[in-house]
Motif scaffolding. Structure first.
Motif, PDB file in Angstrom:
ATOM      1  N   GLN A   1       0.856  -1.197   0.000  1.00  0.00           N
ATOM      2  CA  GLN A   1       0.000   0.000   0.000  1.00  0.00           C
ATOM      3  C   GLN A   1       0.892   1.247   0.000  1.00  0.00           C
ATOM      4  O   GLN A   1       0.820   2.052   0.916  1.00  0.00           O
ATOM      5  CB  GLN A   1      -0.888   0.030   1.254  1.00  0.00           C
ATOM      6  N   PRO A   2       1.749   1.391  -0.998  1.00  0.00           N
ATOM      7  CA  PRO A   2       2.733   2.476  -0.950  1.00  0.00           C
ATOM      8  C   PRO A   2       2.094   3.866  -0.824  1.00  0.00           C
ATOM      9  O   PRO A   2       2.722   4.789  -0.316  1.00  0.00           O
ATOM     10  CB  PRO A   2       3.495   2.326  -2.268  1.00  0.00           C
ATOM     11  N   ASN A   3       0.870   4.003  -1.284  1.00  0.00           N
ATOM     12  CA  ASN A   3       0.234   5.327  -1.204  1.00  0.00           C
ATOM     13  C   ASN A   3      -0.663   5.475   0.019  1.00  0.00           C
ATOM     14  O   ASN A   3      -1.418   6.424   0.132  1.00  0.00           O
ATOM     15  CB  ASN A   3      -0.576   5.586  -2.473  1.00  0.00           C
ATOM     16  N   GLY A   4      -0.571   4.481   0.889  1.00  0.00           N
ATOM     17  CA  GLY A   4      -1.404   4.551   2.087  1.00  0.00           C
ATOM     18  C   GLY A   4      -2.761   3.920   1.853  1.00  0.00           C
ATOM     19  O   GLY A   4      -3.025   3.312   0.809  1.00  0.00           O
ATOM     20  N   PHE A   5      -3.649   4.066   2.835  1.00  0.00           N
ATOM     21  CA  PHE A   5      -4.985   3.480   2.741  1.00  0.00           C
ATOM     22  C   PHE A   5      -5.922   4.272   3.663  1.00  0.00           C
ATOM     23  O   PHE A   5      -5.497   5.180   4.361  1.00  0.00           O
ATOM     24  CB  PHE A   5      -4.947   1.994   3.141  1.00  0.00           C
TER      25      PHE A   5
END
Lengths: 346, 580, 337
Positions: free
Chosen positions: B405-409
């Motif tokens: 989830q490199p861009n977060g969640f």
């Protein structure tokens, strides 16, 4: 203040002015009024609402809003000057030397005290008597003013009484201390016609009995015709006509008085034969019209060479019977107009 | 089901509400720096007797009946009028968290399997009326405490661990002496033997509960007994106006010779109940009151005033309690089922914000692991160190990348709506996690049903994506078992809700808990608690926030004032006063 | 009149039934509709380690497993016939009217209430006296000199009184007068009037003034407005025309009328005083009904809440009845039949 050195009459009002400063200007409710009244006489003060008649009576009683008003002139009552007297001094005269009855006897009586209590309160204030004696006196008075079963009605509250009975009770209260001056402010306006006559009869009878001086304040010339010895017609805070009742009714001088007389109901004439009612409305007491205050409503003001709009007319005698009028029309012209145009329609 | 639960975690805190109310509000803690006072030691040492000590309670007592009380201040105070088999030592700091025999001559003697515990009573102990205390009075006291219909407030450890064989209450007992419980033997008047249905290594902690204080059967009036508890301690009840106030005087039948633990100083004790808490703070400072009995520290209004005034500040002690404010990371909610995403939360969280939510350093100390420092054997460690505890975005992003989830969640964060501090916590976390792309949706729920119907109900939490749940936990006594069992035992999670474990699910942790229960060696046992603490942190199931602290004000007239780790507040047994 | 009173009392009983039923519904029906089980309710009244079985036992004991109308019926039965309760070893009879036993402390509620009632009544009576006298006097003086410095100052203070919450004025005055100056009793002081009337008044002085301040403000404003209206009435002119001294005119004729609407408000306020008493008693730690009700609500202790609601409702109903009857005495135009 005044140069008049003649001894004052029983009630002698001299150049009375009552002004109320307001944010919009000075309200000149009474503006230079003089008249006299002797004991045993009945004076009718006539005028539309806003003519200053009620303020006059309240000023005599000392009940004008003292903090709001500027009052000048003199009011002599039984040799005592009231305008310059202290409020406490005037208060002691109220109820005892001078008494007043008001237009609406329902709102004028306190709803929470019985009629009897209210009479007793007035009586005991000026007489050092026991409650019992005061009660006896109150019952007598109620009986005298024609309240049936006065003793049992003593404890009734104003709302138990009919309008006429309330006014009778008010009269009883006013007369409880045998006042030398009785002021009746529109005493019958709020009452049925039949009751009106009874109340007027009552006032007349009582006046005769007590020999008081009476001022009747009314807008209704009919009431004055019933009751008054003399008449004072007020307009815009000033007297415009004064004289004996007979003289004023027989030969009214001021066009305004004509209008008043013309609006009296008559059973024997058709309405179409009568004068038109006075057009327009009473003047603002802040901006009283220059000249004769009545000129904007007067049908004859053009006959005065412009005097009506510029010069304030003073009261002057008409004939020798004390009848006086404040009008720029000449006596002759007035007589002519009256005979030709007015009298046929009265 | 029931037996497994008992085996795993007998102490099921069904109601968070009860927890919040009964946990002592914030049971005070040991000692740490604060207020500029010497905390480790004793203030105003004195053995002058006499005078009156005046206590005030901002609420009502749950009950003065030893069988029916569950506040730590109440257990602290109960030692003044009752003698349990064992007690926390009346001593400052860590010593206060050690158990010493009280009514018993020595600590419990376990059988090899830790299922049978034997105590021998001291000689010469009497009730306030002069009647000698026997082991049967102790047995009766424990029996009656089992009756939860009559005494619903008290703890249920005996119900859960004794081999009851169907026994419910002495009030329904056919035995003429009302001593029909088979799980407790009284072979003679001085000996009492407890038979457990499963091993429990920490039984002495049970024996220190007020419910082992003897109750004479003849004087037992059930739920009315709290109106006049028969004393065995140095003080007995003088007047008792329930819900308003009570007073105590010296008990003439208490004998110093039988009691090495107590040195009662004041002649009289007065306790006012239901007193406005702000007024309590005012009166402490004006000298109209000696002790705020709940031991939670001065309120926010008085705190500012006290800290600003050097004289007042010198009279304060900062007590760290056995309470952890934390946020659980729910592994049921994707993507937090992935350990790297959980670790990202651990790294991204700014704990200084967490601390600010609780009023800064006065409100608590930043926690980097679970066990509060006051718990014996606890170790402080930091599995996810960040600079200044303010979060480490780089490491968090690294974990996010490993999590896929490199861009977060986005996930939800729940808190108890009635608690402004928890709201502030949720908002602080929302801010700091947003920096690494983890977006939190803030979701308040009513306090009363938080554990029952919302955050503590697994299917609800999952359905509503409550990935983070703000919460707090305190131990009944400073011991790893009482603190950890409810937080981390996965077998205690019930589908029906009412859980206090919001998502720690690790069979290894469960196994370690079981092992601790049978480990009678204290040092070895304490080591296991630390291991559990470390394992849970490794799993990143819990984001520790702060260890709660209270600022306790100490009026100058009080003598022998110290904070005990046993209750994490002033030791009420030791207090004296110079005010006559 | 007697018939009127009886009719009002019957209405009062019906009202009480409705109010208590509503409280029952709020406590039991609403949570049940929201999905809570009897055990969920019972879990409020047990220690934190109780397990499901123990909670169930309590739920049964407290009657939560019965349908709500059965529970309500039991409550009503206790009121008229009394009830029996187990203390463990024995069963105790709670004679009618039995308001029930507290879920939490297992004490009968009624003795608690009766024990605390005098405190609240003392607080209410003293405060009411102060606020009526102070408020009305201020209002009258303001009305007689509208726009004067006194008028503006008084109305300013009145505004502050209406706006400032009791817990603020209360704690501030405690800090100043009790602790800094030491001239009034500290919080929590209460002496029954029968023990020592002077100490009673001394202890209650600050709570009285604090509570009265809140209301006096409103009464000052009301009285001022009422007096301004009344003093313009015709009957005031009549009273003056009689020659009555101004003082008599103001007090006997003016104030008497202006007070009538205030009497109505007073009746309502007296009934609702419990609200103010809650804050005052909490602030000053007075062991009265108000404090009791806070504790009851905080602890979800239904029987206590019901008891307080009953007492509060009876208070309101009686206060209004008394005021209505007073109204008939004050204003002869009002007659009840």
């Amino acid at each position: 203040m005044t140069t008049d050195v003649t001894p004052p009459a029983f009630l002698d009002v001299r150049d009375l002015r009552v002004h109320f400063p307001t944010d919009d200007g000075v309200v000149k409710a009474v503006d230079g009024l003089s008249f006299t009244l002797e004991r045993g006489k009945r004076l009718g003060i006539v005028g539309e609402s806003g003519s200053g008649k009620s303020v006059t009576s309240l000023s005599i009683m000392g009940l004008h809003k003292a903090r709001a008003a500027k009052i000048s002139g003199e009011i002599w009552l039984g040799g005592q000057e009231l305008v310059s007297a202290g409020s406490e001094q005037v208060r002691k005269l109220r109820g005892r030397t001078m008494a007043m009855i008001f237009q609406d006897p329902l709102s004028a009586m306190h709803p929470y005290y019985s009629v009897g209590q209210q009479i007793v309160e007035a009586y005991r204030l000026h007489h050092d008597v026991s409650k019992r004696d005061a009660r006896t006196r109150a019952v007598q008075l109620l009986d005298r003013v024609g309240i049936p079963q006065a003793a049992s009605r003593f404890d009734d509250y104003p709302h138990h009484f009919s309008g006429g009975m309330r006014q009778r009770a008010m009269i009883a209260m006013a007369l409880s201390c045998n006042p030398e001056l009785l002021i009746a402010d529109e005493p019958t306006t709020a009452l049925d016609v039949t009751v009106q006559a009874q109340i007027l009869d009552l006032i007349r009878d009582l006046q005769a009995e007590f020999n008081s001086a009476v001022i009747i304040i009314t807008h209704d010339l009919g009431v004055v015709a019933e009751l008054a010895d003399d008449i004072l017609v007020m307009y815009g805070g000033r007297a415009i006509e004064t004289g004996s009742a007979a003289s004023v009714f027989e030969t009214p001088q001021h066009p305004y008085t004509w209008g008043l007389l013309g609006s009296l109901p008559r059973w024997d004439r058709e309405r179409s034969d009568r004068l038109m009612p006075i057009p327009g409305s009473p003047p603002s007491l802040i901006n009283v019209p220059a000249g004769c205050a009545f000129h904007p409503r007067c049908a004859y003001d053009e006959l005065t060479d412009g005097l009506a709009t510029t010069v304030r007319p003073e009261l002057r005698a008409v004939g020798t019977n004390g009848h006086r009028v404040a009008c720029h029309l000449s006596d002759e012209r007035r007589r002519q107009i009256f005979d030709d145009e007015i009298r046929p329609k009265l | 089901m029931r037996s497994r639960r008992v085996a795993a975690a007998a102490v099921i805190a069904v109601s968070t509400l009860a927890l919040a109310a009964c946990g002592g509000g914030s049971s005070g803690g040991s000692s740490s720096s604060g207020g500029g006072s010497d905390v480790g030691g004793v203030h105003n040492v004195s053995d002058v007797t006499g005078g009156t000590i005046r206590y005030a309670n901002s609420g009502d007592w749950d009950s003065l009946d030893p069988a029916d009380t569950y506040y730590s201040y109440s257990w602290n105070f109960a030692r003044l009028y009752s003698r349990a088999l064992v007690m926390f030592k009346s001593a400052p700091g860590k010593d206060g968290a050690t158990l010493v025999p009280d009514l018993a001559e020595s600590l419990g003697k376990p059988s090899d399997d830790a299922k049978t515990w034997t105590y021998t009573l001291r000689q010469g102990v009497k009730f306030e009326d002069g009647t000698p205390v026997t082991s049967k009075d102790v047995k009766y006291a424990v029996e009656r405490s089992l009756d939860k219909t009559t005494f619903p407030n008290g703890p249920t450890y005996f119900n859960d661990f004794l081999d009851l064989q169907g026994y419910t209450s002495p009030y329904a007992d056919s035995d003429p002496n009302k001593l029909g419980l088979k799980a407790i033997d009284t072979p003679d008047d001085r000996t009492i033997v407890f038979h457990l249905k499963q091993p429990f290594s920490g039984f002495d902690y049970f024996a220190q509960m007020p419910s082992t204080a003897p109750v004479p059967v003849a004087k037992d009036t059930g739920s009315k007994y709290k109106e006049h508890v028969v004393s065995t301690g140095p003080y007995m009840f003088d007047t008792n106006d329930l819900g308003k106030s009570f007073t105590m005087k010296r008990n003439p039948n208490w004998d110093q010779a039988t009691d090495p633990n107590r040195k009662p100083l004041p002649d009289r004790i007065e306790v006012a109940l239901n007193v406005n808490s702000d007024d309590i703070d005012n009166r402490l400072q004006s000298g109209d009151l000696d002790v705020a009995i709940e031991g939670t520290g001065v309120g926010p209004a008085a705190q500012g005033k006290v800290l600003a005034d050097q004289t007042l500040k010198a009279n304060t002690d900062s007590a760290i309690s056995a309470r952890l404010w934390y946020t659980s990371i729910n592994s049921d909610v994707a993507p937090l089922d992935n350990i790297h995403c959980r670790k990202a939360v651990e790294y991204a969280a700014d704990k200084t914000g967490y601390q600010r939510a609780y009023g800064g350093a006065t409100g608590g100390e930043i926690a980097t692991n679970l066990l509060p420092p006051v718990i014996p054997g606890a170790e402080k460690f930091d599995t996810y160190p960040t600079p200044g505890n303010a979060g480490d975005a780089a490491k968090a992003k690294d974990e996010l990348a490993q999590c896929g989830q490199p861009n977060g969640f986005t996930t939800g964060i729940s808190y108890r709506a009635e608690r402004p501090k928890e709201k502030a916590t949720a908002e602080a976390l929302q801010q700091s996690l947003a920096k690494v792309g983890i977006n939190l949706e803030v979701k308040p729920y009513p306090l009363g049903d938080y554990a029952k119907l919302y955050a503590g109900k697994p299917d609800f939490a999952k359905a509503n994506s409550l990935g983070l749940n703000v919460f707090g936990w305190a131990a009944d006594w400073p011991d790893g078992y009482g603190f950890l069992a409810q937080m981390v035992d996965s077998r205690a999670i019930r589908a029906s809700g009412g859980n206090t474990n919001f998502g720690v699910k690790d069979p290894e942790v469960d196994a370690m808990l079981d092992k601790a229960l049978v480990t009678t060696d204290t040092t070895a046992r304490e080591k296991i608690w630390v291991d559990i603490d470390k394992k849970v942190m490794d799993d990143a199931y819990i984001l520790p926030g702060i260890w709660s602290k209270g600022l306790l004000y100490r009026p100058p007239n009080l003598t022998n004032v110290f904070i005990t780790d046993g209750y994490q507040m002033f030791d009420y047994l030791a207090l004296g006063t110079t005010r006559k | 009149m007697a018939i009127y009173i009886v009719r009002r009392l019957v209405a009062a009983v019906i009202l009480l039934l409705i109010v208590t039923a509503a409280v029952f519904a709020i406590f039991f029906l609403v949570p049940r509709l929201a999905g809570a089980t009897p055990e969920d309710l019972a879990s409020r009244y047990v220690g934190k380690t109780a397990d499901a079985e123990q909670i169930h036992v309590i739920a049964v004991k407290l009657g939560f497993t019965d349908p709500i109308w059965v529970q309500y019926g039991r409550f009503l039965k206790g009121l008229v016939a009394g009830a029996d309760y187990s203390t463990g070893p024995t069963t105790v009879h709670c004679p009618a009217p039995c308001f029930g036993y507290s879920f939490l402390t297992q004490n009968p509620v009624l003795p608690d209430l009766l024990d605390r009632l005098p405190v609240t009544l003392s607080l209410a009576a003293g405060a009411a006296l102060i606020w009526v006298v102070a408020g009305v006097a201020t209002g009258v003086v303001s009305a007689l000199r509208p726009g004067s410095i006194f008028d503006r100052a008084a109305m300013g203070v009145a505004l502050a009184g209406v706006s400032l919450p009791i817990f603020f004025t209360g704690l501030l005055s405690l800090a100043v007068f009790s602790y800094a100056l030491g001239i009034t009793a500290p919080g929590g002081s209460y002496t029954p009037i029968e023990d020592n009337p002077f100490l009673w008044a001394y202890d209650l002085l600050l709570p009285w003034i604090t509570l009265a301040f809140l209301y006096a403000a409103g009464y000052a404003r009301l009285t001022r407005a009422g007096m301004l209206d009344t003093m313009g009435e015709d009957f005031i002119r009549t009273a003056r025309a009689k020659g009555l001294p101004e003082r008599t005119v103001v007090v006997k004729h003016g104030l008497r009328s202006a007070l009538t609407p205030i009497l109505t408000i007073f009746g309502l306020d007296l009934g609702l005083l419990l609200g103010g008493a809650i804050l005052t008693e909490s602030t000053y730690s007075l062991p009265g009904i108000g404090k009791y009700s806070v504790d009851a609500v905080v602890n979800n202790d239904l029987p206590k809440v019901l008891g307080v609601v009953m007492v509060g409702s009876i208070f309101i109903i009686l206060a209004n009845l008394v005021v209505d009857l007073c109204y008939a005495i004050v204003d002869p135009r009002v007659r009840y039949s």
